[in-house]
Design a protein around this motif. Structure first.
Motif, PDB file in Angstrom:
ATOM      1  N   GLN A 168       0.802  -1.133   0.320  1.00 43.97           N
ATOM      2  CA  GLN A 168      -0.141   0.003  -0.287  1.00 43.97           C
ATOM      3  C   GLN A 168       1.139   1.412  -0.071  1.00 43.97           C
ATOM      4  OE1 GLN A 168      -2.120  -1.078   3.502  1.00 43.97           O
ATOM      5  NE2 GLN A 168      -3.728  -1.758   2.398  1.00 43.97           N
ATOM      6  N   LEU A 202      -7.754   5.345  -2.950  1.00 42.79           N
ATOM      7  CA  LEU A 202      -7.889   3.477  -3.081  1.00 42.79           C
ATOM      8  C   LEU A 202      -6.941   2.357  -2.468  1.00 42.79           C
ATOM      9  CD1 LEU A 202      -7.694   2.153  -7.031  1.00 42.79           C
ATOM     10  CD2 LEU A 202      -9.276   1.709  -5.482  1.00 42.79           C
ATOM     11  N   VAL A 203      -6.020   3.239  -1.446  1.00 42.54           N
ATOM     12  CA  VAL A 203      -4.907   2.877  -0.580  1.00 42.54           C
ATOM     13  C   VAL A 203      -5.220   3.197   0.985  1.00 42.54           C
ATOM     14  CG1 VAL A 203      -2.728   3.526   0.535  1.00 42.54           C
ATOM     15  CG2 VAL A 203      -3.058   2.758  -1.685  1.00 42.54           C
ATOM     16  N   SER A 231      -8.385   4.392   1.793  1.00 38.99           N
ATOM     17  CA  SER A 231     -10.224   3.112   1.885  1.00 38.99           C
ATOM     18  C   SER A 231      -9.376   2.229   2.231  1.00 38.99           C
ATOM     19  CB  SER A 231     -10.800   3.414   0.537  1.00 38.99           C
ATOM     20  OG  SER A 231     -10.039   2.856  -0.877  1.00 38.99           O
ATOM     21  N   ASP A 232      -8.640   1.193   1.402  1.00 43.68           N
ATOM     22  CA  ASP A 232      -8.481  -0.460   1.311  1.00 43.68           C
ATOM     23  C   ASP A 232      -7.355  -0.147   2.666  1.00 43.68           C
ATOM     24  OD1 ASP A 232      -8.141  -2.914   1.425  1.00 43.68           O
ATOM     25  OD2 ASP A 232      -5.626  -2.403   0.395  1.00 43.68           O
ATOM     26  N   SER A 233      -6.788   0.581   3.521  1.00 41.70           N
ATOM     27  CA  SER A 233      -6.513   0.637   4.928  1.00 41.70           C
ATOM     28  C   SER A 233      -7.439   0.654   5.876  1.00 41.70           C
ATOM     29  CB  SER A 233      -5.101   1.694   5.200  1.00 41.70           C
ATOM     30  OG  SER A 233      -5.568   2.952   5.067  1.00 41.70           O
ATOM     31  N   LYS A 245     -12.347  -0.566   3.733  1.00 42.98           N
ATOM     32  CA  LYS A 245     -13.610  -0.105   3.405  1.00 42.98           C
ATOM     33  C   LYS A 245     -13.073   0.405   1.738  1.00 42.98           C
ATOM     34  CE  LYS A 245     -16.524   0.691   7.428  1.00 42.98           C
ATOM     35  NZ  LYS A 245     -17.438   1.420   7.627  1.00 42.98           N
ATOM     36  N   LYS A 246     -13.221  -0.762   0.984  1.00 40.97           N
ATOM     37  CA  LYS A 246     -11.715  -0.285  -0.114  1.00 40.97           C
ATOM     38  C   LYS A 246     -12.714   0.569  -1.827  1.00 40.97           C
ATOM     39  CE  LYS A 246      -8.303  -1.705  -3.488  1.00 40.97           C
ATOM     40  NZ  LYS A 246      -7.711  -2.825  -3.825  1.00 40.97           N
ATOM     41  N   ARG A 278     -13.911  -0.029  -4.164  1.00 43.20           N
ATOM     42  CA  ARG A 278     -13.357  -0.324  -5.602  1.00 43.20           C
ATOM     43  C   ARG A 278     -13.718   0.484  -6.804  1.00 43.20           C
ATOM     44  NH1 ARG A 278     -11.329  -4.211  -4.142  1.00 43.20           N
ATOM     45  NH2 ARG A 278     -12.770  -6.237  -1.886  1.00 43.20           N
TER      46      ARG A 278
END
Length: 130
Positions: free
Chosen positions: A37, A90-91, A93-95, A98-99, A101
């Motif tokens: 990430q 993206l990074v 939200s993924d961390s 709750k990515k 998409r």
């Protein structure tokens, strides 16, 4: 005239934000993000800074007397926004688990706009030789 100002303002803003986001990533996010990430985040920062510099160079060197110059600047500006900022979204939200998409397809669209900008810039240089 407004295209010159867009190139100057976007270049300066992208440069400013790249420094801030780069420091944020290196210090505040280093412990929160996985190595992959963090690498993705850094890619967004690098591309943002590269294109900030390109916009500033173009702002002081293009004549801005043709529609082609406006297309080049707009592709660089929107390509940078879509590419780099979708990576940040993206990074981050993924961390947080709750990515977002829907941002996945945005990144390659931004990349495509950057490729188009570079191709148009190349064409502009080649056309001036002929």
């Amino acid at each position: 005239m407004e295209t010159i100002l867009l190139a100057q303002a976007a270049g300066a803003l992208f440069g400013l934000l790249a420094v801030i986001l780069g420091a944020f990533g290196a210090h505040a996010l280093k412990k929160k993000l996985t190595p992959q990430q963090l690498q993705s985040f850094e890619t967004g920062v690098k591309y943002q800074m590269y294109h900030a510099i390109v916009l500033l160079v173009l702002a002081f060197n293009l004549g801005f007397d043709s529609p082609l110059d406006r297309y080049i600047v707009n592709c660089f500006v929107w390509g940078t926004v879509l590419f780099s900022f979708s990576i940040y979204g993206l990074v981050l939200s993924d961390s947080n688990g709750k990515k977002l998409r829907f941002l996945g397809p945005v990144t390659p669209i931004g990349g495509l706009l950057l490729v188009i900008a570079w191709a148009l810039l190349f064409y502009s240089f080649m056309a001036s030789l002929l």
